[in-house]
Design a protein around this motif. Structure first.
Motif, PDB file in Angstrom:
ATOM      1  N   ASN A  13       2.421   1.717  -3.322  1.00 28.60           N
ATOM      2  CA  ASN A  13       1.350   2.161  -4.209  1.00 28.60           C
ATOM      3  C   ASN A  13       1.106   3.664  -4.040  1.00 28.60           C
ATOM      4  OD1 ASN A  13      -2.196   1.358  -4.459  1.00 28.60           O
ATOM      5  ND2 ASN A  13      -0.770   1.909  -6.064  1.00 28.60           N
ATOM      6  N   CYS A  73       1.885   6.398  -6.973  1.00 32.54           N
ATOM      7  CA  CYS A  73       0.761   7.210  -7.443  1.00 32.54           C
ATOM      8  C   CYS A  73       1.062   8.688  -7.276  1.00 32.54           C
ATOM      9  CB  CYS A  73      -0.500   6.866  -6.653  1.00 32.54           C
ATOM     10  SG  CYS A  73      -1.393   5.497  -7.347  1.00 32.54           S
ATOM     11  N   LEU A 108     -14.161   5.442  -1.767  1.00 29.58           N
ATOM     12  CA  LEU A 108     -13.754   6.764  -2.255  1.00 29.58           C
ATOM     13  C   LEU A 108     -12.855   6.641  -3.478  1.00 29.58           C
ATOM     14  CD1 LEU A 108     -13.021   8.557   1.126  1.00 29.58           C
ATOM     15  CD2 LEU A 108     -14.945   8.943  -0.411  1.00 29.58           C
ATOM     16  N   PHE A 125      -8.096  15.932   5.188  1.00 31.08           N
ATOM     17  CA  PHE A 125      -9.525  15.629   5.049  1.00 31.08           C
ATOM     18  C   PHE A 125     -10.331  16.892   4.823  1.00 31.08           C
ATOM     19  CE2 PHE A 125      -9.410  11.431   7.559  1.00 31.08           C
ATOM     20  CZ  PHE A 125      -9.162  10.747   6.392  1.00 31.08           C
ATOM     21  N   LEU A 140       0.839  -1.201   0.000  1.00 26.39           N
ATOM     22  CA  LEU A 140       0.000   0.000   0.000  1.00 26.39           C
ATOM     23  C   LEU A 140       0.873   1.251   0.000  1.00 26.39           C
ATOM     24  CD1 LEU A 140      -3.036   0.922   0.287  1.00 26.39           C
ATOM     25  CD2 LEU A 140      -2.528   1.249   2.690  1.00 26.39           C
ATOM     26  N   PHE A 184     -16.581   9.378   6.644  1.00 23.86           N
ATOM     27  CA  PHE A 184     -15.205   8.886   6.590  1.00 23.86           C
ATOM     28  C   PHE A 184     -14.257   9.694   7.475  1.00 23.86           C
ATOM     29  CE2 PHE A 184     -11.070   8.460   4.333  1.00 23.86           C
ATOM     30  CZ  PHE A 184     -10.905   7.096   4.485  1.00 23.86           C
ATOM     31  N   LYS A 210     -15.897  17.947  -7.134  1.00 28.09           N
ATOM     32  CA  LYS A 210     -16.890  17.106  -6.459  1.00 28.09           C
ATOM     33  C   LYS A 210     -18.007  17.990  -5.958  1.00 28.09           C
ATOM     34  CE  LYS A 210     -13.652  15.654  -4.066  1.00 28.09           C
ATOM     35  NZ  LYS A 210     -12.477  15.397  -3.235  1.00 28.09           N
TER      36      LYS A 210
END
Ligand code: HEM
Lengths: 471, 295
Positions: free
Chosen positions: A96, A100, B253, A420, A93, B211, A452
């Motif tokens: 990854n 990314c 997500l 967040f 992870l 979340f 979004k």
């Protein structure tokens, strides 16, 4: 010929490595892989909650049978969160995430910096999912001024260009929100780093201390003393709290004293002491109750208390006694000639006393609460001691641990919080507007994107268009 | 009779009425029914608030120390979250499903054996008041009202649970609506609920709240554990299951970022995530032994 073949082989090799390398890179750069790893972590973690962790190996065989028990042991499911494959999954992870980020962050950063479009093809606007065309009864210039005013009031950044009867406006807001996911990912790497530091440099253990004991820790320069242990109760009789009073001694000096309880550890030089446990000590007493009597004559018994490790005169006699040992569940190991306690429970309490006549040690027998008088306490004497009861003393169970990675984990958590907020609550909006005058009315095309929360964007567009059309 | 239980009964009745009113609005699509439903939901929210307040008064600490109290908190947060959503998006028909979930939660709370409902003093591990707050409030002699890690940890976690419950409800509605939309079938009953695309987006927005709140719940739990248990993480079943749940939603997500995974598959992931929440909340408490006192 040979030269050529060699070159060809090298070329092949290089290409082979390159394709393999880029193949692996592409594999690691995939979000599908992320989803797969996340689901795999979730799914495998379930085993660790269903199968007891770190039990003795025989227990798995007994519980699951030969085949399954061995399988559990073989696959490390008995300690799975520390197994090579689970850690490998977490490492996967992390890799990854790194790949990314390396792949996506630079172009994203660049496009965020160089995003302004002073001029654009008006046809672009109609390609957006959110776009509108309206005609307004005002001059192009007035429409532009009104729009810029509204956009600025809505805290958009703006650039505009054009002149005469044709104007272009580009507006944006919340660019920083795009970086929220990167912050989140970096925070995860930080948290994993903290966990790694902790697993390499940290340790955890526990000790039981009797009140008054002092212990030394092998890796540390200081000593710890338990001064007191007590329990607080509510009026209803429920236990309210367990407390230990601890003193840290360094270089022979008392440098710190603190009362700890559950939820309130003592922290000295990164080593933390936690109240974890308590109970009646199995190897120490506060005092024992003894009876001194003549072996045959009736009515000669005198009963008196003897404090731990304190010489006490026996009433009406030439003796004095001292209690120097206690075991709650007496057992004797013949090979090593050792007395020990089989359990923490007072199943067979025994005390060791020392009997003195003046300064002279006469005897040091074990006395048993459940078997009074089976061995004479003083050899060749008409008198005897009988052990009839005692007052116990508490031990305090302390956990102690050191984890230098903890602070890295907290920093990571804080970064995650910021990430967040940026990722979920700051939306990147971009708006393109084209204004063209023609005769009496002005035609305005507006369109744009949000990364979004399309609802919020629909509201934005509505408010912007309403503000000019209501003129 | 304990006052909090009286309020609970009152709230229970109102949740049943609220659910009925929303369902009625869904079927008959009368505006006044919708208004009544919203009003009832507000009354039910008020009653739930009173349960929490009276329980805090009875026990002398934040009402988060046993399963029943935490259920009331879950119900409160779900209802409040729903009303906020209704206020913002003005879609009332969704209330029928969210309030059904809440009523079911009320029912299961009321069926809990008495030992999960009792007013109890805090056991040693749950006493975690913040010292700075205690000393600040003690200036006005209010130190008994100081809160601590218990309160913060439980409240943030349960806001997360509530958001996931709402997302779950929306995912179910999405699947229902999508099924008939894709068959080009018009079903009268489903006309009151928004388009599937909107439902998909709303379900995602709910997770976008849940979340981070679950994350804050996990981190605050870790901070607290670092005070109470001698380390910030010990792979206790509750901890592990919260991580499992969190991973599922993280997968959700990321699935959305790779476009193909919106809609149906996202809805299934949301449902899977909520199943994990239910297990995290009830399953772990009753089936798996661990360090967590309850919930
Ligand atoms: C536990 C692990 C992870 C967590 C909690 C996490 C968290 C997040 C969050 C919160 C977002 C923002 C989502 C949104 O805006 O809706 C995000 C986006 C993203 N994540 Fe992760 N992530 C994790 C692992 C990874 C990994 C391993 C990769 C590597 C491929 C990755 C790649 C991405 C990408 C490409 C985005 C979208 C970026 C963007 O919107 O600009 N994530 N992640």
């Amino acid at each position: 010929m040979a030269e050529n073949a060699k070159q060809a082989a090298e070329g092949m090799d290089a290409r082979w490595y390159r394709t393999l390398g880029s193949g692996i890179w592409a594999f690691l750069n995939s979000l599908k892989l992320t989803i797969f790893i996340l689901i795999a972590l979730a799914a495998t973690s379930i085993f660790g909650t269903a199968i007891e962790q770190n039990a003795p190996l025989q227990k798995y065989i007994a519980e699951y049978g030969e085949t399954w028990g061995n399988l559990i042991i073989y696959t490390n499911l008995d300690n799975m969160y520390y197994s090579w494959w689970f850690r490998g999954l977490i490492l996967f992870l992390a890799v990854n995430i790194v790949v990314c980020t390396l792949e996506r962050f630079p172009p994203k950063w660049k496009s965020l910096l160089e995003h302004k479009q002073e001029r654009f093809d008006p046809k672009l606007i109609e390609k957006f999912a959110h776009h509108e065309t309206l005609s307004i009864g005002a001059s192009p210039e007035a429409v532009r001024d009104r729009l810029l005013q509204v956009l600025r009031k809505k805290r958009f950044g703006t650039v505009s260009s054009g002149g005469g009867d044709e104007f272009f406006i580009y507006a944006w807001k919340g660019r920083i929100g795009r970086l929220g996911s990167d912050m989140t990912h970096i925070s995860l790497l930080l948290i994993l780093l903290g966990a790694l530091v902790g697993s390499v440099y940290g340790y955890r253990d526990s000790i039981f201390m009797n009140v008054g004991n002092t212990v030394k820790f092998s890796n540390e320069s200081f000593m710890l003393r338990l001064d007191k242990f007590w329990i607080d109760y509510y009026d209803t009789g429920h236990i309210r709290q367990y407390n230990s009073l601890l003193t840290i001694i360094e270089d022979g000096k008392e440098v710190m004293q603190k009362q700890i309880w559950v939820n309130e550890p003592l922290d000295y030089k990164g080593l933390k002491f936690y109240q974890a446990n308590y109970g009646l000590s199995w190897n120490k007493l506060e005092e024992a109750q003894l009876t001194f009597r003549h072996k045959v004559k009736e009515g000669t018994e005198v009963s008196f208390p003897v404090k731990w490790n304190t010489a006490t005169d026996v009433p009406n006699s030439k003796y004095s006694v001292k209690v120097i040992g206690y075991t709650a569940d007496f057992a004797y190991d013949e090979e090593d000639n050792l007395v020990y306690s089989k359990s923490e429970n007072p199943n067979n309490p025994a005390i060791k006393i020392e009997v003195y006549e003046g300064e002279k040690l006469v005897s040091s027998p074990w006395l048993f609460l459940n078997y009074p008088g089976i061995f004479p306490a003083i050899p060749d004497s008409d008198h005897d001691f009988v052990y009839t009861g005692h007052k116990g003393t508490w031990f305090s169970g302390l956990q102690y641990s050191k984890d230098p990675g903890t602070n890295i984990v907290w920093v990571g958590s804080a970064v995650m919080g910021i990430g967040f907020i940026m990722a979920f609550f700051i939306y990147h909006r971009r708006v393109w507007i084209h204004i063209k005058g023609g005769g009496q009315s002005t035609e305005m095309k507006i369109g744009g994107t949000i990364n979004k929360n399309t609802f919020a964007f629909e509201r934005d567009i509505r408010e912007i268009t309403e503000s000019v059309s209501s003129n | 009779m304990i006052l909090s239980l009286v309020f609970f009964t009152f709230a229970f009745i109102f949740y049943i009425l609220t659910t009925t009113a929303y369902a009625g609005y869904w079927v008959f699509r009368k505006k006044w029914l919708g208004q009544i439903a919203t009003a009832m939901a507000c009354i039910a929210l008020g009653a739930t608030t009173m349960v929490l307040i009276s329980r805090a008064g009875e026990s002398g600490h934040g009402p988060f120390s046993n399963l029943w109290e935490s259920m009331v908190l879950f119900i409160w947060a779900t209802n409040a979250g729903y009303l906020l959503m209704e206020y913002r998006y003005k879609f009332k028909a969704i209330g029928a499903i969210v309030m059904s979930i809440v009523t079911l939660a009320m029912l299961s709370a009321s069926l809990l054996p008495y030992r999960f409902k009792d007013v109890e003093p805090l056991n040693p591990a749950l006493q975690s008041k913040w010292k700075w707050m205690t000393s600040l409030l003690s200036r006005w002699d209010l130190q008994n009202y100081a809160i601590g890690w218990l309160d913060f940890h439980v409240v943030t976690t349960f806001i997360g649970y509530a958001a996931f419950a709402i997302s779950f409800g929306l995912a179910i509605l999405y699947l229902l609506k999508n099924r008939y939309e894709s068959r080009q079938q018009r079903v009268k009953l489903l006309e009151a609920i928004p388009d599937s695309k909107v439902l998909d987006e709303m379900s995602y927005r709910a997770i976008a709240w849940g979340f981070p709140f679950l994350a804050v719940g996990i981190v605050s739990g870790a901070i607290w554990a670092n005070y109470a248990w001698g380390g910030y993480w010990s792979w206790d079943p509750k901890e592990t299951w919260s991580l499992i749940t969190w991973f599922i939603y993280a997968a959700y997500l990321h699935a959305r970022v790779t476009r193909g995974w919106r809609g149906k598959r996202a809805a299934y992931l949301s449902i899977l995530g909520f199943a994990a929440v239910v297990f995290l909340y009830w399953g772990v408490s009753f089936i798996l032994p661990g360090l967590h006192a309850y919930a």
